[in-house]
Write an enzyme that holds these catalytic residues in place. Structure first.
Site, mmCIF file in Angstrom:
data_model
loop_
_atom_site.group_PDB
_atom_site.id
_atom_site.type_symbol
_atom_site.label_atom_id
_atom_site.label_comp_id
_atom_site.label_asym_id
_atom_site.label_seq_id
_atom_site.Cartn_x
_atom_site.Cartn_y
_atom_site.Cartn_z
ATOM 1 C CE LYS A 158 -3.459 -2.768 0.929
ATOM 2 N NZ LYS A 158 -4.719 -2.926 0.260
HETATM 3 C C1 LIG Z 1 -0.986 -7.942 2.468
HETATM 4 C C2 LIG Z 1 -2.101 -7.816 1.486
HETATM 5 N N1 LIG Z 1 -2.178 -8.704 0.482
HETATM 6 C C3 LIG Z 1 -3.180 -8.638 -0.417
HETATM 7 C C4 LIG Z 1 -4.158 -7.675 -0.348
HETATM 8 C C5 LIG Z 1 -5.229 -7.651 -1.388
HETATM 9 O O1 LIG Z 1 -5.012 -6.594 -2.285
HETATM 10 P P1 LIG Z 1 -6.242 -6.010 -3.125
HETATM 11 O O2 LIG Z 1 -7.234 -5.543 -2.110
HETATM 12 O O3 LIG Z 1 -5.669 -4.905 -3.915
HETATM 13 O O4 LIG Z 1 -6.769 -7.127 -3.927
HETATM 14 C C6 LIG Z 1 -4.114 -6.741 0.695
HETATM 15 C C7 LIG Z 1 -5.139 -5.678 0.874
HETATM 16 O O5 LIG Z 1 -5.661 -5.072 0.046
HETATM 17 C C8 LIG Z 1 -3.051 -6.787 1.608
HETATM 18 O O6 LIG Z 1 -2.945 -5.876 2.564
HETATM 19 N N1 LIG Z 2 -6.617 -5.211 2.229
HETATM 20 C C1 LIG Z 2 -6.914 -3.849 2.457
HETATM 21 C C2 LIG Z 2 -8.383 -3.595 2.368
HETATM 22 C C3 LIG Z 2 -8.663 -2.356 1.621
HETATM 23 O O1 LIG Z 2 -8.202 -2.476 0.309
HETATM 24 P P1 LIG Z 2 -7.874 -1.248 -0.613
HETATM 25 O O2 LIG Z 2 -6.689 -1.673 -1.409
HETATM 26 O O3 LIG Z 2 -9.061 -0.997 -1.423
HETATM 27 O O4 LIG Z 2 -7.537 -0.075 0.254
HETATM 28 C C4 LIG Z 2 -6.307 -3.448 3.778
HETATM 29 O O5 LIG Z 2 -5.343 -4.091 4.182
HETATM 30 O O6 LIG Z 2 -6.735 -2.516 4.409
#
Ligand SMILES: Cc1ncc(COP(=O)(O)O)c(C=O)c1O
Ligand SMILES: N[C@@H](CCOP(=O)(O)O)C(=O)O
Length: 469
Positions: A114
């Site tokens: 993120k």
């Molecule tokens: C460690 C981790 N892996 C995978 C994901 C999944 O990613 P996305 O929500 O973009 O599919 C998240 C949260 O979004 C995460 O924090």
């Molecule tokens: N897995 C995310 C959940 C929110 O997903 P986002 O990519 O749309 O912000 C988290 O860890 O908070």
């Protein structure tokens, strides 16, 4: 660059307005009206660029007209450097087998992918808000990682108040502390008595009706419903591909998936011209997308709490962006489909030809907790490399779904294992050490407010703290 809503019934916006919004007024998500295209020759000419310069090539077309080229360059240099990211390569590749790699996206300040987007989003917000002399309210939902990355990325912004909702008791201790120990009188952590989907629903409902902000402040999204998040996440697909001989040869990616943002960024990279032959949707037992892809049945099951809390998501927001393309960008058709999918009443199926189109590129696989732990052990035994449990799900799905062993398979390493004590302990390993800047995390003072999963109460809390002066 103009942006349009997936549901076809909202005004076209510029990047600046998309950045400062969440959902479109018709409930859809914003996507670029036209996708920037790069030729193989052009991509090939970027082979030796450092991360910041590559990021400029990929991102600038999305922000052109709103963000000055040199200003963007300055922001990228402030974000993707080796003080902010604890690795000179920013997004290094770790080889775990022949033609099999993990793309380490966890060297940023909060140790998850993120940071790549949220560090930049904070700077973009500052740039735009200073120019407009506006203050905004950030509202986000987190299953563990977005929250801390959003707080870290925006805490220095002069013109924001930040409200992050997480499901009480359902994120790891490190994740919670990374959010609740950050100092700043504009940062509010709300632990809701509910699950991530309830938090995400409250965020989306608040974007739909912002009266609680009395028309005085705009609500801004930090979740991947905000296009700026996806935009920044596209870059590391180009970066990893170029590092392994792309674009002259194609790549395959496996992506631990929850909200479908990270994998959608890979889909975008492909649309922009990067040869990607396969994208694997890797889920935990919250497997709505795997059931849809394998059986053509979309049915939201109750959310399960797992050792991969960040992927404990039942409704994947960004899947709508893919459906928009699958349905030939027909906003009305999509609005109808989304109404049926979001009603969560009947099992919804996609038109067979649309699903077939998705299956040309995407495969999917769901991984339960025992298999996740076994995968962490398997890779550790083979290589001495400790995967975080989310990444382990990606590696397992990659190995199960791989179509062609001659094409490099890259699993996105979405977080550092130090964030997930329960999984690491279940796999039988000692916890890695927290990096230097977090060594006293467990001793820092926490600040959070526990609230019921009640929209009116959450909005009242936000209003009371936004207008406290
Ligand atoms: C460690 C981790 N892996 C995978 C994901 C999944 O990613 P996305 O929500 O973009 O599919 C998240 C949260 O979004 C995460 O924090
Ligand atoms: N897995 C995310 C959940 C929110 O997903 P986002 O990519 O749309 O912000 C988290 O860890 O908070």
């Amino acid at each position: 660059m103009k942006y349009i809503s997936t549901r076809g019934n909202a005004p076209e916006l510029t990047f600046e307005d998309v950045l400062l919004t969440g959902l479109a007024t018709d409930g859809g998500l914003y996507v670029p009206k036209e996708v920037p295209q790069f030729s193989l020759e052009e991509i090939e000419s970027w082979r030796d660029l450092p991360y910041t310069e590559l990021a400029h090539k990929v991102i600038y077309p999305f922000v052109e007209g709103c963000v000055d080229s040199d200003a963007l360059k300055g922001m990228l240099e402030a974000v993707y450097n080796n003080t902010n990211f604890g690795h000179k390569a920013i997004a290094p590749l770790q080889q775990i087998d022949h033609n099999e790699y993990v793309l380490e996206l966890f060297h940023g300040p909060t140790l998850a992918f993120k940071d790549f987007a949220l560090q930049l989003l904070g700077r973009l917000l500052d740039y735009v808000l200073e120019r407009r002399h506006e203050k905004v309210v950030i509202m986000g939902a987190t299953s563990g990682d977005t929250g801390s990355a959003a707080i870290e990325g925006t805490k220095a912004c002069r013109n924001v108040d930040i409200f992050i909702l997480h499901p009480n008791g359902k994120v790891s201790e490190v994740q919670r502390r990374q959010m609740t120990t950050v100092e700043g009188d504009n940062i509010y952590n709300i632990a809701i008595e509910g699950n991530f989907d309830q938090a995400q629903d409250m965020v989306k409902a608040s974007f739909g009706d912002q009266q609680f902000l009395r028309g005085e402040r705009k609500l801004v999204a930090v979740n991947s419903i905000n296009w700026a998040r996806i935009m920044a996440q596209i870059v590391y697909y180009f970066y990893s591909s170029l590092n392994l001989g792309g674009p002259l040869r194609p790549m395959a990616y496996s992506v631990p998936t929850g909200n479908f943002g990270d994998i959608f960024a890979g889909y975008m990279a492909r649309k922009m011209g990067l040869p990607i032959e396969q994208l694997v949707i890797a889920t935990n037992s919250n497997d709505v997308l795997h059931r849809l892809m394998s059986k053509n049945q979309y049915e939201v099951h109750p959310l399960q709490h797992t050792i991969t809390p960040s992927m404990d998501i039942a409704v994947s927001s960004n899947f709508e962006r893919l459906l928009f393309d699958l349905y030939d960008r027909d906003g009305a058709a999509l609005a109808d489909l989304m109404t049926r999918m979001n009603a969560k009443k009947d099992v919804v199926s996609l038109a067979e030809d649309k699903l077939a189109k998705a299956r040309e590129l995407f495969d999917s696989y769901a991984v339960d907790e025992n298999t996740t732990v076994a995968m962490m052990q398997e890779v550790f035994n083979e290589t001495g490399y400790l995967l975080d449990p989310h990444t382990a799900i990606g590696v397992k799905a990659a190995r199960e779904c791989r179509r062609n062993n001659n094409i490099p398979m890259i699993t996105l390493g979405t977080a550092h294992p130090v964030k997930f004590e329960e999984a690491v302990q279940r796999a039988g390993y000692d916890m890695p050490k927290l990096p230097h800047h977090l060594t006293d995390l467990m001793e820092r003072e926490e600040r959070l407010n526990v609230l019921p999963a009640d929209l009116a109460e959450v909005q009242a809390f936000i209003a009371a703290n936004t207008f406290k002066d």
